[in-house]
Design an enzyme around this catalytic site. Structure first.
Site, PDB file in Angstrom:
ATOM      1  N   GLY A  69     -30.003  -8.571 -23.359  1.00 37.99           N
ATOM      2  CA  GLY A  69     -29.268  -9.801 -23.706  1.00 37.99           C
ATOM      3  C   GLY A  69     -28.174  -9.500 -24.720  1.00 37.99           C
ATOM      4  O   GLY A  69     -27.009  -9.894 -24.556  1.00 37.99           O
ATOM      5  N   HIS A  70     -28.538  -8.762 -25.764  1.00 34.16           N
ATOM      6  CA  HIS A  70     -27.544  -8.382 -26.770  1.00 34.16           C
ATOM      7  C   HIS A  70     -26.472  -7.478 -26.147  1.00 34.16           C
ATOM      8  O   HIS A  70     -25.284  -7.626 -26.404  1.00 34.16           O
ATOM      9  CB  HIS A  70     -28.194  -7.589 -27.912  1.00 34.16           C
ATOM     10  CG  HIS A  70     -29.233  -8.341 -28.687  1.00 34.16           C
ATOM     11  ND1 HIS A  70     -30.565  -8.034 -28.618  1.00 34.16           N
ATOM     12  CD2 HIS A  70     -29.124  -9.374 -29.567  1.00 34.16           C
ATOM     13  CE1 HIS A  70     -31.243  -8.841 -29.436  1.00 34.16           C
ATOM     14  NE2 HIS A  70     -30.398  -9.664 -30.016  1.00 34.16           N
ATOM     15  N   ASP A  80     -29.577 -19.407 -27.656  1.00 31.50           N
ATOM     16  CA  ASP A  80     -29.708 -20.185 -28.899  1.00 31.50           C
ATOM     17  C   ASP A  80     -28.648 -21.276 -28.847  1.00 31.50           C
ATOM     18  O   ASP A  80     -27.635 -21.218 -29.542  1.00 31.50           O
ATOM     19  CB  ASP A  80     -29.532 -19.256 -30.096  1.00 31.50           C
ATOM     20  CG  ASP A  80     -30.571 -18.154 -30.077  1.00 31.50           C
ATOM     21  OD1 ASP A  80     -31.733 -18.438 -30.362  1.00 31.50           O
ATOM     22  OD2 ASP A  80     -30.232 -17.012 -29.713  1.00 31.50           O
ATOM     23  N   LEU A 124     -34.743 -12.940 -22.211  1.00 23.77           N
ATOM     24  CA  LEU A 124     -34.936 -11.773 -23.079  1.00 23.77           C
ATOM     25  C   LEU A 124     -34.884 -12.214 -24.538  1.00 23.77           C
ATOM     26  O   LEU A 124     -34.069 -13.049 -24.916  1.00 23.77           O
ATOM     27  CB  LEU A 124     -33.844 -10.734 -22.832  1.00 23.77           C
ATOM     28  CG  LEU A 124     -33.807 -10.077 -21.461  1.00 23.77           C
ATOM     29  CD1 LEU A 124     -32.807  -8.936 -21.451  1.00 23.77           C
ATOM     30  CD2 LEU A 124     -35.163  -9.549 -21.065  1.00 23.77           C
ATOM     31  N   GLN A 137     -32.424 -17.356 -43.180  1.00 26.13           N
ATOM     32  CA  GLN A 137     -32.521 -18.264 -42.031  1.00 26.13           C
ATOM     33  C   GLN A 137     -33.955 -18.385 -41.515  1.00 26.13           C
ATOM     34  O   GLN A 137     -34.217 -19.085 -40.552  1.00 26.13           O
ATOM     35  CB  GLN A 137     -31.565 -17.866 -40.905  1.00 26.13           C
ATOM     36  CG  GLN A 137     -31.967 -16.643 -40.102  1.00 26.13           C
ATOM     37  CD  GLN A 137     -30.921 -16.292 -39.069  1.00 26.13           C
ATOM     38  OE1 GLN A 137     -29.794 -15.931 -39.413  1.00 26.13           O
ATOM     39  NE2 GLN A 137     -31.267 -16.416 -37.797  1.00 26.13           N
ATOM     40  N   GLY A 179     -24.931 -15.909 -27.725  1.00 29.61           N
ATOM     41  CA  GLY A 179     -25.699 -16.196 -26.521  1.00 29.61           C
ATOM     42  C   GLY A 179     -26.022 -17.677 -26.405  1.00 29.61           C
ATOM     43  O   GLY A 179     -26.276 -18.360 -27.407  1.00 29.61           O
ATOM     44  N   GLY A 236     -30.857  -7.335 -34.580  1.00 20.19           N
ATOM     45  CA  GLY A 236     -31.449  -6.070 -34.138  1.00 20.19           C
ATOM     46  C   GLY A 236     -32.584  -6.233 -33.151  1.00 20.19           C
ATOM     47  O   GLY A 236     -32.739  -7.293 -32.551  1.00 20.19           O
ATOM     48  N   ARG A 254     -38.398 -11.084 -29.749  1.00 13.92           N
ATOM     49  CA  ARG A 254     -39.780 -11.467 -30.031  1.00 13.92           C
ATOM     50  C   ARG A 254     -40.720 -11.161 -28.862  1.00 13.92           C
ATOM     51  O   ARG A 254     -41.934 -11.109 -29.050  1.00 13.92           O
ATOM     52  CB  ARG A 254     -39.867 -12.960 -30.366  1.00 13.92           C
ATOM     53  CG  ARG A 254     -39.242 -13.310 -31.711  1.00 13.92           C
ATOM     54  CD  ARG A 254     -39.414 -14.787 -31.991  1.00 13.92           C
ATOM     55  NE  ARG A 254     -39.142 -15.120 -33.383  1.00 13.92           N
ATOM     56  CZ  ARG A 254     -37.984 -15.551 -33.837  1.00 13.92           C
ATOM     57  NH1 ARG A 254     -36.976 -15.690 -33.001  1.00 13.92           N
ATOM     58  NH2 ARG A 254     -37.818 -15.839 -35.118  1.00 13.92           N
ATOM     59  N   HIS A 307     -31.818  -5.756 -27.018  1.00 12.24           N
ATOM     60  CA  HIS A 307     -32.240  -5.716 -25.616  1.00 12.24           C
ATOM     61  C   HIS A 307     -31.014  -6.006 -24.759  1.00 12.24           C
ATOM     62  O   HIS A 307     -29.905  -6.192 -25.278  1.00 12.24           O
ATOM     63  CB  HIS A 307     -33.365  -6.721 -25.373  1.00 12.24           C
ATOM     64  CG  HIS A 307     -33.077  -8.092 -25.884  1.00 12.24           C
ATOM     65  ND1 HIS A 307     -32.069  -8.881 -25.373  1.00 12.24           N
ATOM     66  CD2 HIS A 307     -33.631  -8.811 -26.901  1.00 12.24           C
ATOM     67  CE1 HIS A 307     -32.037 -10.024 -26.021  1.00 12.24           C
ATOM     68  NE2 HIS A 307     -32.957 -10.007 -26.976  1.00 12.24           N
TER      69      HIS A 307
HETATM   70  P1  AMP Z   1     -30.494 -12.411 -32.424  1.00 13.48           P
HETATM   71  O1  AMP Z   1     -30.540 -10.933 -32.652  1.00 13.48           O
HETATM   72  O2  AMP Z   1     -31.751 -12.950 -31.829  1.00 13.48           O
HETATM   73  O3  AMP Z   1     -30.010 -13.173 -33.625  1.00 13.48           O
HETATM   74  O4  AMP Z   1     -29.404 -12.647 -31.314  1.00 13.48           O
HETATM   75  C1  AMP Z   1     -28.074 -12.189 -31.474  1.00 13.48           C
HETATM   76  C2  AMP Z   1     -27.225 -12.820 -30.420  1.00 13.48           C
HETATM   77  O5  AMP Z   1     -27.703 -12.437 -29.137  1.00 13.48           O
HETATM   78  C3  AMP Z   1     -27.274 -14.359 -30.456  1.00 13.48           C
HETATM   79  O6  AMP Z   1     -25.961 -14.852 -30.200  1.00 13.48           O
HETATM   80  C4  AMP Z   1     -28.216 -14.687 -29.345  1.00 13.48           C
HETATM   81  O7  AMP Z   1     -28.003 -15.959 -28.781  1.00 13.48           O
HETATM   82  C5  AMP Z   1     -27.899 -13.590 -28.345  1.00 13.48           C
HETATM   83  N1  AMP Z   1     -29.016 -13.406 -27.412  1.00 13.48           N
HETATM   84  C6  AMP Z   1     -30.292 -13.134 -27.718  1.00 13.48           C
HETATM   85  N2  AMP Z   1     -31.058 -13.091 -26.596  1.00 13.48           N
HETATM   86  C7  AMP Z   1     -30.213 -13.349 -25.562  1.00 13.48           C
HETATM   87  C8  AMP Z   1     -30.385 -13.468 -24.150  1.00 13.48           C
HETATM   88  N3  AMP Z   1     -31.576 -13.311 -23.562  1.00 13.48           N
HETATM   89  N4  AMP Z   1     -29.298 -13.749 -23.395  1.00 13.48           N
HETATM   90  C9  AMP Z   1     -28.091 -13.927 -23.981  1.00 13.48           C
HETATM   91  N5  AMP Z   1     -27.850 -13.826 -25.301  1.00 13.48           N
HETATM   92  C10 AMP Z   1     -28.904 -13.548 -26.081  1.00 13.48           C
END
Ligand code: AMP
Length: 279
Positions: free
Chosen positions: A36-37, A150, A184, A61, A147, A31, A187, A34
Site C-alpha cells: 500500500g505504501h 484513511d 493492507l 497521534q 491513501g 513505517g 497492523r 507494505h
Molecule cells: P501509515 O504508515 O499507516 O501512516 O500510512 C502512510 C500512508 O499510507 C497513509 O497515507 C495511508 O493512508 C497510506 N496507506 C496505508 N495503507 C494503505 C493501503 N492499503 N492502500 C493505500 N494506501 C495506504
C-alpha cells in the site's frame, strides 16, 4: 537513497531542488511498509523528479499508549524496500528531533473531526495535523501522497492545506488490498494466522452491501453491515458509518452532491482494522 535523521541535513540537501524548482513528491508514513505504501511511492516517483519519504511513528497521534508500544518498527526492512524501488530521500527523525519541546499547535477541523476517528480517538487528528504540517514546512513538496484507506485523515489533510493555503497538491491514492480483499495495513502483521483468515470478511461485507444500494435505504444498508459483521464472533465492531464523502457527516439518503462512503473500524485479535468503501 539518501537517509537523513536530522531536519537540518534534510533542509541542506533540498536547497538545490527548491532553488531549481525541481518537483518534489512526498510520502509521509509510520513505517512497517507494505505494498500500500509502495504504491504511493511509485506514483510519486512517476510524477516528480525527486521523491522524499518519511518514517516517523508519531507519538502525539496515538491516544492509546498500548497501540503505540505495539506499533511495528522494522527500519532495516523499510530502508531496503524504499531503496529497491528507487526512492531518492528518506527522512527518519527521532521524536526528540520532531518535538524538541511539547508541541503547542492546536488545529480545529470542526465537524470533520467530530465523527468517526476524531470522535473515537480524541486528539488523534490534531497529532496528525501537527506532524504533517511540520513535515510539509520542512520538505516543501510539490505533491504529497495519501491513501484513501484513511479516508477521514485524507479529508482533514485536504482541509488543512486549503485553510492554511499550503502550496502542495494532495494526491489521493486508492486502497491497496490483498487478493482476498483485506486492506493492507502495517497492523495486519499482528494478526494470528486464524484471525488473518477471518479478517477479509470485513471487506467482503462492505462489498456485498454495495449491491443493496439500488433498492435499499441507507438505514437498511447500515443494518445489513452491522448484522453481517456481528455474525463473526471474533469481530468487535467499533463503528460503521455511512457518511457524505465531502462533509463526513452521516447521511440518511443516497441522493446528495458528493458520494457516500461507508467507513468501518473492527477490532480483531486485539488489532484495530480500518476500511471503507465508496457507494
Ligand atoms: P501509515 O504508515 O499507516 O501512516 O500510512 C502512510 C500512508 O499510507 C497513509 O497515507 C495511508 O493512508 C497510506 N496507506 C496505508 N495503507 C494503505 C493501503 N492499503 N492502500 C493505500 N494506501 C495506504
Amino acid at each position: 537513497m539518501r537517509l537523513f535523521r536530522l531536519k537540518s541535513e534534510l533542509e541542506q540537501f533540498l536547497q538545490n531542488a527548491w532553488k531549481q524548482d525541481i518537483s518534489i513528491g512526498f510520502v509521509p508514513t509510520m513505517g512497517a511498509l507494505h505494498e500500500g505504501h509502495l504504491t504511493l511511492f511509485r506514483r510519486s516517483l512517476q510524477e516528480n523528479r525527486l521523491t522524499v519519504g518519511s518514517i516517523f511513528v508519531n507519538p502525539i497521534q496515538f491516544n492509546n499508549s498500548t497501540d503505540l508500544e505495539k506499533y511495528p518498527v522494522v527500519p532495516e526492512k523499510d530502508i531496503a524496500l524504499l531503496e529497491s524501488i528507487g526512492v531518492d530521500v528518506l527522512f527518519m527523525p527521532t521524536a526528540e528531533e520532531m518535538y524538541p519541546e511539547p508541541p503547542k499547535e492546536h488545529y480545529d477541523f470542526g465537524a470533520l473531526e467530530s465523527v468517526m476517528e476524531g470522535k473515537q480517538r480524541p486528539g488523534h487528528f490534531n497529532g496528525v495535523a501537527v506532524v504533517v504540517n511540520r513535515l510539509f514546512e520542512l520538505v516543501k513538496p510539490t505533491r504529497a501522497y495519501f491513501g484513501m484507506k484513511d479516508f477521514q485523515q485524507l479529508t482533514i489533510i485536504q482541509d488543512l492545506v486549503s485553510k492554511y493555503k499550503i502550496p502542495v497538491e494532495i494526491v489521493p491514492c486508492a486502497i491497496v488490498r490483498e487478493s482476498d480483499g483485506l486492506a493492507l495495513s502495517s497492523r495486519n502483521m499482528r494478526l494470528s494466522q486464524q484471525a488473518r483468515q477471518i479478517a477479509p470478511k470485513i471487506y467482503d461485507t462492505l462489498r456485498r452491501s454495495l449491491a443493496l444500494k439500488g433498492d435499499d435505504s441507507v438505514a437498511n444498508v447500515q443494518k445489513f453491515v452491522e448484522h453481517q459483521l456481528a455474525l463473526e464472533p471474533a469481530f468487535e465492531l467499533e463503528y460503521f458509518e455511512l457518511v457524505d464523502s465531502k462533509t463526513l457527516q452521516p447521511v440518511t439518503l443516497w441522493s446528495g452532491k458528493a458520494g457516500v462512503v461507508g467507513c468501518v473500524v473492527v477490532w480483531l485479535d486485539g488489532v484495530r482494522l480500518i476500511d471503507n468503501i465508496q457507494y
